[in-house]
Design a protein around this motif. Sequence first.
Motif, PDB file in Angstrom:
ATOM      1  N   SER A  83     -14.901 -16.579   9.895  1.00 21.64           N
ATOM      2  CA  SER A  83     -15.596 -15.301   9.916  1.00 21.64           C
ATOM      3  C   SER A  83     -15.152 -14.435  11.092  1.00 21.64           C
ATOM      4  CB  SER A  83     -17.100 -15.530   9.967  1.00 21.64           C
ATOM      5  OG  SER A  83     -17.784 -14.340   9.741  1.00 21.64           O
ATOM      6  N   LEU A  84     -15.020 -15.030  12.272  1.00 25.08           N
ATOM      7  CA  LEU A  84     -14.580 -14.277  13.449  1.00 25.08           C
ATOM      8  C   LEU A  84     -13.215 -13.642  13.209  1.00 25.08           C
ATOM      9  CD1 LEU A  84     -15.630 -16.736  16.293  1.00 25.08           C
ATOM     10  CD2 LEU A  84     -16.495 -14.407  16.003  1.00 25.08           C
ATOM     11  N   LYS A  85     -12.277 -14.423  12.688  1.00 24.06           N
ATOM     12  CA  LYS A  85     -10.928 -13.912  12.473  1.00 24.06           C
ATOM     13  C   LYS A  85     -10.880 -12.912  11.321  1.00 24.06           C
ATOM     14  CE  LYS A  85      -7.428 -16.800  13.024  1.00 24.06           C
ATOM     15  NZ  LYS A  85      -6.598 -18.017  12.939  1.00 24.06           N
ATOM     16  N   GLY A  86     -11.575 -13.213  10.229  1.00 18.96           N
ATOM     17  CA  GLY A  86     -11.538 -12.332   9.066  1.00 18.96           C
ATOM     18  C   GLY A  86     -12.169 -10.974   9.323  1.00 18.96           C
ATOM     19  N   VAL A  87     -13.366 -10.985   9.878  1.00 22.55           N
ATOM     20  CA  VAL A  87     -14.075  -9.725  10.142  1.00 22.55           C
ATOM     21  C   VAL A  87     -13.335  -8.907  11.188  1.00 22.55           C
ATOM     22  CG1 VAL A  87     -16.200  -8.722  11.077  1.00 22.55           C
ATOM     23  CG2 VAL A  87     -16.323 -10.603   9.445  1.00 22.55           C
ATOM     24  N   SER A  88     -12.882  -9.543  12.261  1.00 22.41           N
ATOM     25  CA  SER A  88     -12.189  -8.794  13.315  1.00 22.41           C
ATOM     26  C   SER A  88     -10.883  -8.194  12.793  1.00 22.41           C
ATOM     27  CB  SER A  88     -11.929  -9.676  14.530  1.00 22.41           C
ATOM     28  OG  SER A  88     -11.079 -10.753  14.207  1.00 22.41           O
ATOM     29  N   SER A  89     -10.156  -8.928  11.970  1.00 23.34           N
ATOM     30  CA  SER A  89      -8.911  -8.406  11.413  1.00 23.34           C
ATOM     31  C   SER A  89      -9.181  -7.174  10.548  1.00 23.34           C
ATOM     32  CB  SER A  89      -8.217  -9.489  10.585  1.00 23.34           C
ATOM     33  OG  SER A  89      -7.006  -9.007  10.047  1.00 23.34           O
ATOM     34  N   ARG A  90     -10.179  -7.263   9.687  1.00 20.38           N
ATOM     35  CA  ARG A  90     -10.529  -6.136   8.822  1.00 20.38           C
ATOM     36  C   ARG A  90     -10.953  -4.912   9.630  1.00 20.38           C
ATOM     37  NH1 ARG A  90     -12.722  -9.741   5.698  1.00 20.38           N
ATOM     38  NH2 ARG A  90     -14.824  -9.500   6.509  1.00 20.38           N
ATOM     39  N   MET A  91     -11.826  -5.130  10.615  1.00 18.98           N
ATOM     40  CA  MET A  91     -12.367  -4.010  11.394  1.00 18.98           C
ATOM     41  C   MET A  91     -11.292  -3.350  12.273  1.00 18.98           C
ATOM     42  SD  MET A  91     -15.508  -3.908  10.435  1.00 18.98           S
ATOM     43  CE  MET A  91     -16.493  -3.037  11.604  1.00 18.98           C
ATOM     44  N   ILE A  92     -10.443  -4.142  12.885  1.00 16.77           N
ATOM     45  CA  ILE A  92      -9.402  -3.592  13.762  1.00 16.77           C
ATOM     46  C   ILE A  92      -8.362  -2.838  12.930  1.00 16.77           C
ATOM     47  CG2 ILE A  92      -7.472  -4.222  15.285  1.00 16.77           C
ATOM     48  CD1 ILE A  92     -10.236  -4.210  16.670  1.00 16.77           C
ATOM     49  N   ARG A  93      -7.992  -3.389  11.784  1.00 17.72           N
ATOM     50  CA  ARG A  93      -7.029  -2.693  10.923  1.00 17.72           C
ATOM     51  C   ARG A  93      -7.613  -1.395  10.368  1.00 17.72           C
ATOM     52  NH1 ARG A  93      -2.411  -4.433   9.721  1.00 17.72           N
ATOM     53  NH2 ARG A  93      -1.711  -6.465  10.358  1.00 17.72           N
ATOM     54  N   LYS A  94      -8.918  -1.381  10.126  1.00 14.76           N
ATOM     55  CA  LYS A  94      -9.580  -0.176   9.614  1.00 14.76           C
ATOM     56  C   LYS A  94      -9.510   0.956  10.637  1.00 14.76           C
ATOM     57  CE  LYS A  94     -13.259  -0.871   7.080  1.00 14.76           C
ATOM     58  NZ  LYS A  94     -14.664  -1.138   6.705  1.00 14.76           N
ATOM     59  N   LYS A  95      -9.532   0.611  11.939  1.00 13.53           N
ATOM     60  CA  LYS A  95      -9.485   1.627  12.999  1.00 13.53           C
ATOM     61  C   LYS A  95      -8.082   2.205  13.176  1.00 13.53           C
ATOM     62  CE  LYS A  95     -13.552   0.339  15.422  1.00 13.53           C
ATOM     63  NZ  LYS A  95     -14.286   0.621  16.608  1.00 13.53           N
ATOM     64  N   ASN A  96      -7.071   1.553  12.601  1.00 10.73           N
ATOM     65  CA  ASN A  96      -5.716   2.092  12.537  1.00 10.73           C
ATOM     66  C   ASN A  96      -5.096   2.350  13.917  1.00 10.73           C
ATOM     67  OD1 ASN A  96      -3.761   2.499  10.727  1.00 10.73           O
ATOM     68  ND2 ASN A  96      -4.421   4.524  10.069  1.00 10.73           N
ATOM     69  N   TYR A  97      -5.082   1.347  14.774  1.00  8.45           N
ATOM     70  CA  TYR A  97      -4.455   1.477  16.087  1.00  8.45           C
ATOM     71  C   TYR A  97      -2.936   1.549  15.927  1.00  8.45           C
ATOM     72  CZ  TYR A  97      -8.838   0.305  18.373  1.00  8.45           C
ATOM     73  OH  TYR A  97     -10.122   0.312  18.822  1.00  8.45           O
TER      74      TYR A  97
END
Length: 138
Positions: A83-97
């Motif tokens: 969950s930590l890896k999946g949610v963080s990956s989705r959220m960080i990619r959504k922010k489009n850094y």
Amino acid sequence: MTDATEIRHGRYCVFNLHIHLVFVTKYRRGVFTGEVLADLRGIFAAVCEDFSAELVEFDGEDDHVHLLVNYPPRVSVSALVNSLKGVSSRMIRKKNYPSIRKKLWGGALWSPSYFAGSCGGAPISIIRQYIEQQQTPD
């Protein structure tokens, strides 16, 4: 955040479980900036809260992060990590850094592997000695 030695209580148990987690970026690419790490801290804290766990400490470098998590015994470490890896990956990619978009392609932020080490409490040698010294009834 609570003191690392604070004992927590569940309905049927008393516990003090801590785990040290290390997540590495895909291909060990250096993509994290201070801003990304600050966002990750908030995301990880929210996910931990969903599991009734607590993010005690967090920090990282440009290609990996370290987490110290206090978690209840009913939580599977692998489920927490997933969950930590999946949610963080989705959220960080959504922010489009831009730093991440340039160096990582596809849908993965994290390497599929991770490090998990239990920590806290007495050393194994002391626990072994304590158990050996128990007075076994005849």
